[in-house]
Design a protein around this motif. Sequence first.
Motif, PDB file in Angstrom:
ATOM      1  N   MET A   4      -2.729  -6.337   2.606  1.00 60.35           N
ATOM      2  CA  MET A   4      -2.317  -5.794   1.184  1.00 60.35           C
ATOM      3  C   MET A   4      -3.473  -4.628   1.032  1.00 60.35           C
ATOM      4  O   MET A   4      -2.875  -3.576   0.498  1.00 60.35           O
ATOM      5  CB  MET A   4      -2.707  -6.828   0.092  1.00 60.35           C
ATOM      6  N   GLY A   5      -4.735  -4.894   1.307  1.00 60.13           N
ATOM      7  CA  GLY A   5      -5.803  -3.721   1.014  1.00 60.13           C
ATOM      8  C   GLY A   5      -5.205  -2.453   1.797  1.00 60.13           C
ATOM      9  O   GLY A   5      -5.378  -1.452   1.310  1.00 60.13           O
ATOM     10  N   GLY A   6      -4.900  -2.731   3.214  1.00 58.50           N
ATOM     11  CA  GLY A   6      -4.582  -1.645   4.079  1.00 58.50           C
ATOM     12  C   GLY A   6      -3.117  -0.845   3.428  1.00 58.50           C
ATOM     13  O   GLY A   6      -3.224   0.261   3.871  1.00 58.50           O
ATOM     14  N   GLU A   7      -2.418  -1.645   2.842  1.00 60.03           N
ATOM     15  CA  GLU A   7      -1.119  -0.864   2.228  1.00 60.03           C
ATOM     16  C   GLU A   7      -1.557   0.155   0.996  1.00 60.03           C
ATOM     17  O   GLU A   7      -1.199   1.150   0.933  1.00 60.03           O
ATOM     18  CB  GLU A   7      -0.128  -1.872   1.670  1.00 60.03           C
ATOM     19  N   VAL A   8      -2.646  -0.638   0.179  1.00 60.45           N
ATOM     20  CA  VAL A   8      -2.925   0.345  -0.945  1.00 60.45           C
ATOM     21  C   VAL A   8      -3.753   1.490  -0.417  1.00 60.45           C
ATOM     22  O   VAL A   8      -3.626   2.490  -1.075  1.00 60.45           O
ATOM     23  CB  VAL A   8      -3.895  -0.717  -1.827  1.00 60.45           C
ATOM     24  N   LEU A   9      -4.627   1.280   0.484  1.00 63.04           N
ATOM     25  CA  LEU A   9      -5.347   2.429   0.990  1.00 63.04           C
ATOM     26  C   LEU A   9      -4.463   3.638   1.504  1.00 63.04           C
ATOM     27  O   LEU A   9      -4.752   4.611   1.336  1.00 63.04           O
ATOM     28  CB  LEU A   9      -6.506   2.020   1.998  1.00 63.04           C
ATOM     29  N   SER A  10      -3.450   3.079   2.245  1.00 61.86           N
ATOM     30  CA  SER A  10      -2.387   3.957   2.911  1.00 61.86           C
ATOM     31  C   SER A  10      -1.721   4.539   1.955  1.00 61.86           C
ATOM     32  O   SER A  10      -1.369   6.066   1.922  1.00 61.86           O
ATOM     33  CB  SER A  10      -1.506   3.117   3.916  1.00 61.86           C
ATOM     34  N   GLU A  11      -1.252   4.128   0.792  1.00 58.52           N
ATOM     35  CA  GLU A  11      -0.915   4.829  -0.269  1.00 58.52           C
ATOM     36  C   GLU A  11      -1.626   5.839  -1.062  1.00 58.52           C
ATOM     37  O   GLU A  11      -1.063   6.720  -1.605  1.00 58.52           O
ATOM     38  CB  GLU A  11      -0.365   3.523  -1.643  1.00 58.52           C
ATOM     39  N   LEU A  12      -2.939   5.195  -1.092  1.00 58.03           N
ATOM     40  CA  LEU A  12      -3.773   6.286  -1.939  1.00 58.03           C
ATOM     41  C   LEU A  12      -4.231   7.560  -0.739  1.00 58.03           C
ATOM     42  O   LEU A  12      -4.465   8.533  -1.512  1.00 58.03           O
ATOM     43  CB  LEU A  12      -5.053   5.736  -2.221  1.00 58.03           C
ATOM     44  N   LEU A  13      -3.863   7.515   0.430  1.00 55.00           N
ATOM     45  CA  LEU A  13      -4.016   8.561   1.325  1.00 55.00           C
ATOM     46  C   LEU A  13      -2.927   9.337   1.765  1.00 55.00           C
ATOM     47  O   LEU A  13      -2.963   9.787   2.786  1.00 55.00           O
ATOM     48  CB  LEU A  13      -5.130   8.052   2.512  1.00 55.00           C
ATOM     49  N   LEU A  14      -1.834   9.121   1.085  1.00 50.35           N
ATOM     50  CA  LEU A  14      -0.839   9.998   1.373  1.00 50.35           C
ATOM     51  C   LEU A  14      -1.046  11.374   1.209  1.00 50.35           C
ATOM     52  O   LEU A  14      -1.596  11.678   0.357  1.00 50.35           O
ATOM     53  CB  LEU A  14       0.427   9.679   0.723  1.00 50.35           C
ATOM     54  N   LEU A  15      -0.372  12.104   2.097  1.00 51.20           N
ATOM     55  CA  LEU A  15      -0.751  13.583   2.218  1.00 51.20           C
ATOM     56  C   LEU A  15       0.178  14.538   1.203  1.00 51.20           C
ATOM     57  O   LEU A  15       0.972  14.391   0.912  1.00 51.20           O
ATOM     58  CB  LEU A  15      -0.304  14.101   3.395  1.00 51.20           C
ATOM     59  N   ARG A  16      -0.785  14.920   0.122  1.00 47.58           N
ATOM     60  CA  ARG A  16      -0.427  15.874  -1.131  1.00 47.58           C
ATOM     61  C   ARG A  16       0.566  15.039  -2.019  1.00 47.58           C
ATOM     62  O   ARG A  16       1.474  15.334  -2.275  1.00 47.58           O
ATOM     63  CB  ARG A  16       0.095  17.109  -0.511  1.00 47.58           C
ATOM     64  N   GLU A  17       0.461  13.586  -2.163  1.00 51.92           N
ATOM     65  CA  GLU A  17       1.293  12.852  -2.660  1.00 51.92           C
ATOM     66  C   GLU A  17       0.465  12.401  -4.012  1.00 51.92           C
ATOM     67  O   GLU A  17      -1.005  12.004  -3.979  1.00 51.92           O
ATOM     68  CB  GLU A  17       1.858  11.469  -2.366  1.00 51.92           C
ATOM     69  N   GLU A  18       0.886  12.259  -5.313  1.00 47.76           N
ATOM     70  CA  GLU A  18       0.282  11.924  -6.511  1.00 47.76           C
ATOM     71  C   GLU A  18       0.024  10.334  -6.093  1.00 47.76           C
ATOM     72  O   GLU A  18       0.382   9.586  -5.478  1.00 47.76           O
ATOM     73  CB  GLU A  18       1.176  12.089  -7.797  1.00 47.76           C
ATOM     74  N   ILE A  19      -1.200   9.814  -7.049  1.00 48.92           N
ATOM     75  CA  ILE A  19      -1.568   8.374  -7.054  1.00 48.92           C
ATOM     76  C   ILE A  19      -1.704   7.936  -8.263  1.00 48.92           C
ATOM     77  O   ILE A  19      -1.854   8.835  -9.340  1.00 48.92           O
ATOM     78  CB  ILE A  19      -2.945   8.172  -6.062  1.00 48.92           C
ATOM     79  N   PRO A  20      -1.557   6.569  -8.533  1.00 47.09           N
ATOM     80  CA  PRO A  20      -1.622   6.233  -9.970  1.00 47.09           C
ATOM     81  C   PRO A  20      -2.655   6.529 -10.745  1.00 47.09           C
ATOM     82  O   PRO A  20      -3.874   6.784 -10.383  1.00 47.09           O
ATOM     83  CB  PRO A  20      -1.477   4.704  -9.795  1.00 47.09           C
ATOM     84  N   ARG A  21      -2.570   6.902 -12.044  1.00 45.23           N
ATOM     85  CA  ARG A  21      -3.840   7.453 -12.763  1.00 45.23           C
ATOM     86  C   ARG A  21      -5.019   6.503 -12.883  1.00 45.23           C
ATOM     87  O   ARG A  21      -6.028   6.892 -13.012  1.00 45.23           O
ATOM     88  CB  ARG A  21      -3.435   7.935 -14.175  1.00 45.23           C
ATOM     89  N   ARG A  22      -4.512   5.199 -13.051  1.00 47.77           N
ATOM     90  CA  ARG A  22      -5.577   4.183 -13.028  1.00 47.77           C
ATOM     91  C   ARG A  22      -6.245   4.122 -11.728  1.00 47.77           C
ATOM     92  O   ARG A  22      -7.707   3.798 -11.696  1.00 47.77           O
ATOM     93  CB  ARG A  22      -4.970   2.823 -13.441  1.00 47.77           C
ATOM     94  N   HIS A  23      -5.899   4.131 -10.599  1.00 45.97           N
ATOM     95  CA  HIS A  23      -6.554   4.503  -9.389  1.00 45.97           C
ATOM     96  C   HIS A  23      -7.468   5.605  -9.309  1.00 45.97           C
ATOM     97  O   HIS A  23      -8.670   5.586  -8.988  1.00 45.97           O
ATOM     98  CB  HIS A  23      -5.811   4.351  -8.208  1.00 45.97           C
TER      99      HIS A  23
END
Length: 268
Positions: free
Chosen positions: A1-20
Amino acid sequence: MGGEVLSELLLLREEIPRRHYMAISTVFLIALFVIWCVLTYGGLVSPIFLPTPTAILEAAVEGARDGSLWADTWASIYRIMVGWLISTLVALPIGVLMGNFRFFEALFEPPIDFIRYMPAVAFVPLSILWAGVGDTQKFVILFIGTFFQEVLMIADNVKNVPKDLINVSYTFGLSKWEILAQVITPYSLPGIVDTLRITLGWAWTYLVVAELVAASSGLGYSIMRAQRYLQTERIILGIIVIGLLGLITDFSFKFLYRRLFPWVRGRH
């Protein structure tokens, strides 16, 4: 789960949730503050090199109480705003002309390209000869530090208008001046406003240079005065105040940008 969140946060030139986004920024700032506290309160670093947060807070309270902090802050804000406004009023028309007409690009770009590599601090003695020791000399240094980069960035903002858009405008019967006013200016305006935000930030970085010599007030002057007496807490206080003022102007421009150009995000 943690790996999926980190992978989502490190997407190339993609927005991340504002709370994150906010959480990451907050945690990092708290971590820096904790390290500062450990180093200073733990006695790992001499106060001469890095004072405690308490010492800086006491210096701020003392400066606010005797009025010197407010006087220096207002003097610096006045100089920054006037110096930057003079630079912008000159850079804006020249940058627009350079971005639209090769004639003006050939006329202005060579000398601007040459002068922009010269360090602004080297002009301090000359600026005193040219403008004396008053506020005008500070405006000259802020102008030299800001103008030459600003005019080239504005020219690039104008050049970013697609040529196809201009050609299509010609097919609708618009003259070159109508295209300049109704097509090029609206398209390039968001980029120009962003350039003004960046160059105002640069003006803050030249404040200490502008107030280096022949000043009797200002945050840069207070930093140089504190250096003579090894008052490190006052040096850091001046740096923090400059940083906070720079952040305020930066956020003000970002707010203005979002209000004026809500459609820009969709354009990209």
